[in-house]
Design an enzyme around this catalytic site. Sequence first.
Site, PDB file in Angstrom:
ATOM      1  N   LYS A  69       0.826  -1.216   0.000  1.00  0.00           N
ATOM      2  CA  LYS A  69       0.000   0.000   0.000  1.00  0.00           C
ATOM      3  C   LYS A  69       0.853   1.257   0.000  1.00  0.00           C
ATOM      4  O   LYS A  69       0.633   2.187  -0.777  1.00  0.00           O
ATOM      5  CB  LYS A  69      -0.936  -0.002   1.213  1.00  0.00           C
ATOM      6  CG  LYS A  69      -1.843   1.203   1.283  1.00  0.00           C
ATOM      7  CD  LYS A  69      -2.785   1.291   0.082  1.00  0.00           C
ATOM      8  CE  LYS A  69      -3.634   2.545   0.146  1.00  0.00           C
ATOM      9  NZ  LYS A  69      -4.434   2.755  -1.066  1.00  0.00           N
ATOM     10  N   CYS A 104      -3.828  11.020   1.374  1.00  0.00           N
ATOM     11  CA  CYS A 104      -3.075   9.780   1.203  1.00  0.00           C
ATOM     12  C   CYS A 104      -1.679  10.006   0.651  1.00  0.00           C
ATOM     13  O   CYS A 104      -0.691   9.886   1.354  1.00  0.00           O
ATOM     14  CB  CYS A 104      -3.864   8.866   0.277  1.00  0.00           C
ATOM     15  SG  CYS A 104      -5.494   8.528   0.927  1.00  0.00           S
TER      16      CYS A 104
HETATM   17  N1  LIG Z   1     -10.375   8.197   1.631  1.00  0.00           N
HETATM   18  C1  LIG Z   1      -9.705   7.516   0.719  1.00  0.00           C
HETATM   19  O1  LIG Z   1      -9.758   7.804  -0.484  1.00  0.00           O
HETATM   20  C2  LIG Z   1      -8.843   6.380   1.138  1.00  0.00           C
HETATM   21  C3  LIG Z   1      -8.461   6.218   2.484  1.00  0.00           C
HETATM   22  N2  LIG Z   1      -7.642   5.190   2.813  1.00  0.00           N
HETATM   23  C4  LIG Z   1      -7.233   4.994   4.209  1.00  0.00           C
HETATM   24  O2  LIG Z   1      -8.431   4.757   5.002  1.00  0.00           O
HETATM   25  C5  LIG Z   1      -8.250   5.286   6.320  1.00  0.00           C
HETATM   26  C6  LIG Z   1      -9.433   6.192   6.650  1.00  0.00           C
HETATM   27  O3  LIG Z   1      -9.351   7.278   5.782  1.00  0.00           O
HETATM   28  P1  LIG Z   1     -10.647   8.153   5.467  1.00  0.00           P
HETATM   29  O4  LIG Z   1     -11.848   7.302   5.346  1.00  0.00           O
HETATM   30  O5  LIG Z   1     -10.298   9.040   4.321  1.00  0.00           O
HETATM   31  O6  LIG Z   1     -10.798   9.005   6.827  1.00  0.00           O
HETATM   32  P2  LIG Z   1     -11.982  10.020   7.179  1.00  0.00           P
HETATM   33  O7  LIG Z   1     -11.364  11.042   8.077  1.00  0.00           O
HETATM   34  O8  LIG Z   1     -12.667  10.451   5.920  1.00  0.00           O
HETATM   35  O9  LIG Z   1     -13.051   9.135   7.983  1.00  0.00           O
HETATM   36  C7  LIG Z   1     -12.662   8.424   9.136  1.00  0.00           C
HETATM   37  C8  LIG Z   1     -13.878   8.165  10.032  1.00  0.00           C
HETATM   38  O10 LIG Z   1     -13.365   7.505  11.185  1.00  0.00           O
HETATM   39  C9  LIG Z   1     -13.995   8.040  12.327  1.00  0.00           C
HETATM   40  N3  LIG Z   1     -13.130   7.778  13.476  1.00  0.00           N
HETATM   41  C10 LIG Z   1     -12.032   8.469  13.872  1.00  0.00           C
HETATM   42  N4  LIG Z   1     -11.496   7.874  14.955  1.00  0.00           N
HETATM   43  C11 LIG Z   1     -12.261   6.789  15.245  1.00  0.00           C
HETATM   44  C12 LIG Z   1     -12.247   5.766  16.231  1.00  0.00           C
HETATM   45  N5  LIG Z   1     -11.284   5.759  17.173  1.00  0.00           N
HETATM   46  N6  LIG Z   1     -13.209   4.818  16.220  1.00  0.00           N
HETATM   47  C13 LIG Z   1     -14.167   4.835  15.277  1.00  0.00           C
HETATM   48  N7  LIG Z   1     -14.252   5.771  14.299  1.00  0.00           N
HETATM   49  C14 LIG Z   1     -13.312   6.727  14.295  1.00  0.00           C
HETATM   50  C15 LIG Z   1     -14.194   9.507  12.018  1.00  0.00           C
HETATM   51  O11 LIG Z   1     -15.216  10.044  12.822  1.00  0.00           O
HETATM   52  C16 LIG Z   1     -14.566   9.444  10.534  1.00  0.00           C
HETATM   53  O12 LIG Z   1     -15.958   9.323  10.354  1.00  0.00           O
HETATM   54  C17 LIG Z   1      -6.901   5.986   6.318  1.00  0.00           C
HETATM   55  O13 LIG Z   1      -5.916   5.141   6.862  1.00  0.00           O
HETATM   56  C18 LIG Z   1      -6.601   6.199   4.823  1.00  0.00           C
HETATM   57  O14 LIG Z   1      -5.200   6.217   4.546  1.00  0.00           O
HETATM   58  C19 LIG Z   1      -7.159   4.301   1.880  1.00  0.00           C
HETATM   59  C20 LIG Z   1      -7.535   4.437   0.552  1.00  0.00           C
HETATM   60  C21 LIG Z   1      -8.414   5.450   0.096  1.00  0.00           C
HETATM   61  C1  LIG Z   2      -1.831   5.117  -6.633  1.00  0.00           C
HETATM   62  C2  LIG Z   2      -3.122   5.800  -6.678  1.00  0.00           C
HETATM   63  O1  LIG Z   2      -3.652   6.139  -7.709  1.00  0.00           O
HETATM   64  N1  LIG Z   2      -3.704   6.010  -5.503  1.00  0.00           N
HETATM   65  C3  LIG Z   2      -4.954   6.675  -5.468  1.00  0.00           C
HETATM   66  C4  LIG Z   2      -4.847   7.876  -4.562  1.00  0.00           C
HETATM   67  O2  LIG Z   2      -6.020   8.570  -4.721  1.00  0.00           O
HETATM   68  P1  LIG Z   2      -6.086  10.164  -4.478  1.00  0.00           P
HETATM   69  O3  LIG Z   2      -7.502  10.484  -4.233  1.00  0.00           O
HETATM   70  O4  LIG Z   2      -5.060  10.562  -3.469  1.00  0.00           O
HETATM   71  O5  LIG Z   2      -5.765  10.849  -5.879  1.00  0.00           O
HETATM   72  P2  LIG Z   2      -4.482  10.916  -6.825  1.00  0.00           P
HETATM   73  O6  LIG Z   2      -5.008  10.819  -8.203  1.00  0.00           O
HETATM   74  O7  LIG Z   2      -3.425   9.990  -6.404  1.00  0.00           O
HETATM   75  O8  LIG Z   2      -3.987  12.452  -6.623  1.00  0.00           O
HETATM   76  C5  LIG Z   2      -3.254  12.844  -5.499  1.00  0.00           C
HETATM   77  C6  LIG Z   2      -2.770  14.280  -5.787  1.00  0.00           C
HETATM   78  O9  LIG Z   2      -1.774  14.266  -6.820  1.00  0.00           O
HETATM   79  C7  LIG Z   2      -2.149  15.134  -7.894  1.00  0.00           C
HETATM   80  N2  LIG Z   2      -1.704  14.525  -9.140  1.00  0.00           N
HETATM   81  C8  LIG Z   2      -2.114  13.266  -9.443  1.00  0.00           C
HETATM   82  C9  LIG Z   2      -1.665  12.671 -10.600  1.00  0.00           C
HETATM   83  C10 LIG Z   2      -0.789  13.364 -11.470  1.00  0.00           C
HETATM   84  O10 LIG Z   2      -0.381  12.884 -12.519  1.00  0.00           O
HETATM   85  N3  LIG Z   2      -0.404  14.634 -11.123  1.00  0.00           N
HETATM   86  C11 LIG Z   2      -0.839  15.226  -9.978  1.00  0.00           C
HETATM   87  O11 LIG Z   2      -0.463  16.359  -9.688  1.00  0.00           O
HETATM   88  C12 LIG Z   2      -3.650  15.274  -7.782  1.00  0.00           C
HETATM   89  O12 LIG Z   2      -4.086  16.495  -8.331  1.00  0.00           O
HETATM   90  C13 LIG Z   2      -3.854  15.232  -6.268  1.00  0.00           C
HETATM   91  O13 LIG Z   2      -3.635  16.502  -5.697  1.00  0.00           O
HETATM   92  O14 LIG Z   2      -4.619   7.471  -3.231  1.00  0.00           O
HETATM   93  C14 LIG Z   2      -5.594   6.553  -2.693  1.00  0.00           C
HETATM   94  C15 LIG Z   2      -5.251   6.221  -1.277  1.00  0.00           C
HETATM   95  O15 LIG Z   2      -4.307   5.485  -1.029  1.00  0.00           O
HETATM   96  O16 LIG Z   2      -5.969   6.720  -0.437  1.00  0.00           O
HETATM   97  C16 LIG Z   2      -5.569   5.303  -3.536  1.00  0.00           C
HETATM   98  O17 LIG Z   2      -6.441   4.340  -2.976  1.00  0.00           O
HETATM   99  C17 LIG Z   2      -5.967   5.697  -4.945  1.00  0.00           C
HETATM  100  O18 LIG Z   2      -6.040   4.535  -5.763  1.00  0.00           O
END
Ligand SMILES: NC(=O)C1=CN([C@@H]2O[C@H](COP(=O)(O)OP(=O)(O)OC[C@H]3O[C@@H](n4cnc5c(N)ncnc54)[C@H](O)[C@@H]3O)[C@@H](O)[C@H]2O)C=CC1
Ligand SMILES: CC(=O)N[C@@H]1[C@@H](OP(=O)(O)OP(=O)(O)OC[C@H]2O[C@@H](n3ccc(=O)[nH]c3=O)[C@H](O)[C@@H]2O)O[C@H](C(=O)O)[C@@H](O)[C@@H]1O
Length: 418
Positions: free
Chosen positions: A199, A253
């Site tokens: 990841k 992320c």
């Molecule tokens: N949002 C995304 O696009 C992605 C997120 N992740 C990972 O998923 C994880 C969560 O990220 P997000 O969903 O974006 O966070 P978020 O901040 O959007 O949502 C997290 C939720 O967890 C709740 N929370 C916080 N502390 C808690 C606890 N102790 N017990 C129960 N609930 C609690 C918050 O109230 C909130 O509703 C992170 O580790 C992130 O790196 C991975 C891939 C994609």
């Molecule tokens: C490798 C990959 O594509 N990871 C994705 C990424 O999603 P995220 O929402 O962070 O978007 P992103 O497309 O990576 O963009 C991140 C940031 O980078 C910028 N960005 C992105 C691609 C690019 O060519 N140039 C650039 O400047 C975007 O504008 C943004 O500000 O991070 C997510 C995560 O790990 O949370 C992951 O699950 C998603 O699949």
Amino acid sequence: MGLPLAAVLADVTGNVTGVDIDPEVVDAVEAGESPVGGEPGLSELVAETAADGSLTASADPAAAAEAARMHVLIVPTLLDETNEPDLSALLAAVDAVGEGLDSGDLVVVESTVPPGTTRDVVTPRLAERSGLDPSSFGVAFCPERTASGRALRDIRGAYPKVVGGVDDESERVAGLLYEEVTSNEVIRVGDATTAECVKVFEGIYRDVNIALANELARVTDPLDVDVNRAIEVANTQPFCEIHDPGPGVGGHCIPLYPHFLTSQVDIQLPLIETSRSVNDAMSTFVANAVVRCLDDRDVDVADADVLLLGVAYRAGVDETRKTPARPIADRLSKLGASVWATDPVVDVSSVPEFEATPLDHGDIEDAAVRFDAVVLVTAHEEYERVDYGAFEDAVAVDTRAALDGESLPTYTVGSGTR
Ligand SMILES: NC(=O)C1=CN([C@@H]2O[C@H](COP(=O)(O)OP(=O)(O)OC[C@H]3O[C@@H](n4cnc5c(N)ncnc54)[C@H](O)[C@@H]3O)[C@@H](O)[C@H]2O)C=CC1
Ligand SMILES: CC(=O)N[C@@H]1[C@@H](OP(=O)(O)OP(=O)(O)OC[C@H]2O[C@@H](n3ccc(=O)[nH]c3=O)[C@H](O)[C@@H]2O)O[C@H](C(=O)O)[C@@H](O)[C@@H]1O
């Protein structure tokens, strides 16, 4: 991302309690409503699974853990002010699960964590809180590989699901769970730390490659070359995948994950660390381009009105964490400019610590005449329908190569002045 995951797991297993410390989230889900916007299909799936009882919600983590046999943790994992990983939410969730953990339970971590966390932090802490022997319960790391705006599709199988257990039985059982969830393959990697590296490496790959694109964009002016065009043609070669230059890397992320790795090893990782700096420097590069464009038109930045188009960290999402718009606005404000910002998706007035005057998306053309410069920060598709002729005497700075063919004099990151 927890609610999309809970809804899909409820749809698959028929018996999920979504736990959140935010009572508003719990109340909404209990009422069959999704408090998470911008996710196609999520509102319908939450309504359906809440109505048939397969999804319930609770604000009592320990009580929910007591009743459950499988526990999936997907709480925020962030950075503190010194860019060290902040796992406080994860540790709180682990403690709550530990209170209710029983022999034979499985705990899955989906939150992105520094490699080694599941084995060296989560597992011992669960044992300590529960009083159980670590061999009596299962623990696995199964990263969330989704992106905002396409969560349900990603969770259901856009990519293979990665599973890594702290032991063979943990990995076997976690693999069985996800084989029910994903239409794609389940890749068992053999241990939790390898899965954590998968990841983090994915994200670091992206940050480093965006940094390469941003560094290449810097040669646009000295070489008087359209770097974006050169990248486009270079990528016609199958072994080349140069990313897109931009104003910097935002989101919850990609800017974080390099720190999750560098914090775990006591060795220099100069490429990864330098890439972070290259990407973070792009906001200054953009602000300086604005100053230069204004100067070319005999406008002092201290007397200028500047409009930022887009505050979200990328197009189409209502998310501003680590958005490049913030440092761009800060720098221009410090130089004396009057900075305004608009976004068709984000409520600009609610963005914390943001040095800009909000402008409604619908008011852009009426207000356009007042601006000396307009900066496209986020390539929302709504900006394709703006009449840029309304910016009568302004200059544009396009950080996303999205304003092709507009009448406005424009400096494009990666393509120069047109
Ligand atoms: N949002 C995304 O696009 C992605 C997120 N992740 C990972 O998923 C994880 C969560 O990220 P997000 O969903 O974006 O966070 P978020 O901040 O959007 O949502 C997290 C939720 O967890 C709740 N929370 C916080 N502390 C808690 C606890 N102790 N017990 C129960 N609930 C609690 C918050 O109230 C909130 O509703 C992170 O580790 C992130 O790196 C991975 C891939 C994609
Ligand atoms: C490798 C990959 O594509 N990871 C994705 C990424 O999603 P995220 O929402 O962070 O978007 P992103 O497309 O990576 O963009 C991140 C940031 O980078 C910028 N960005 C992105 C691609 C690019 O060519 N140039 C650039 O400047 C975007 O504008 C943004 O500000 O991070 C997510 C995560 O790990 O949370 C992951 O699950 C998603 O699949």
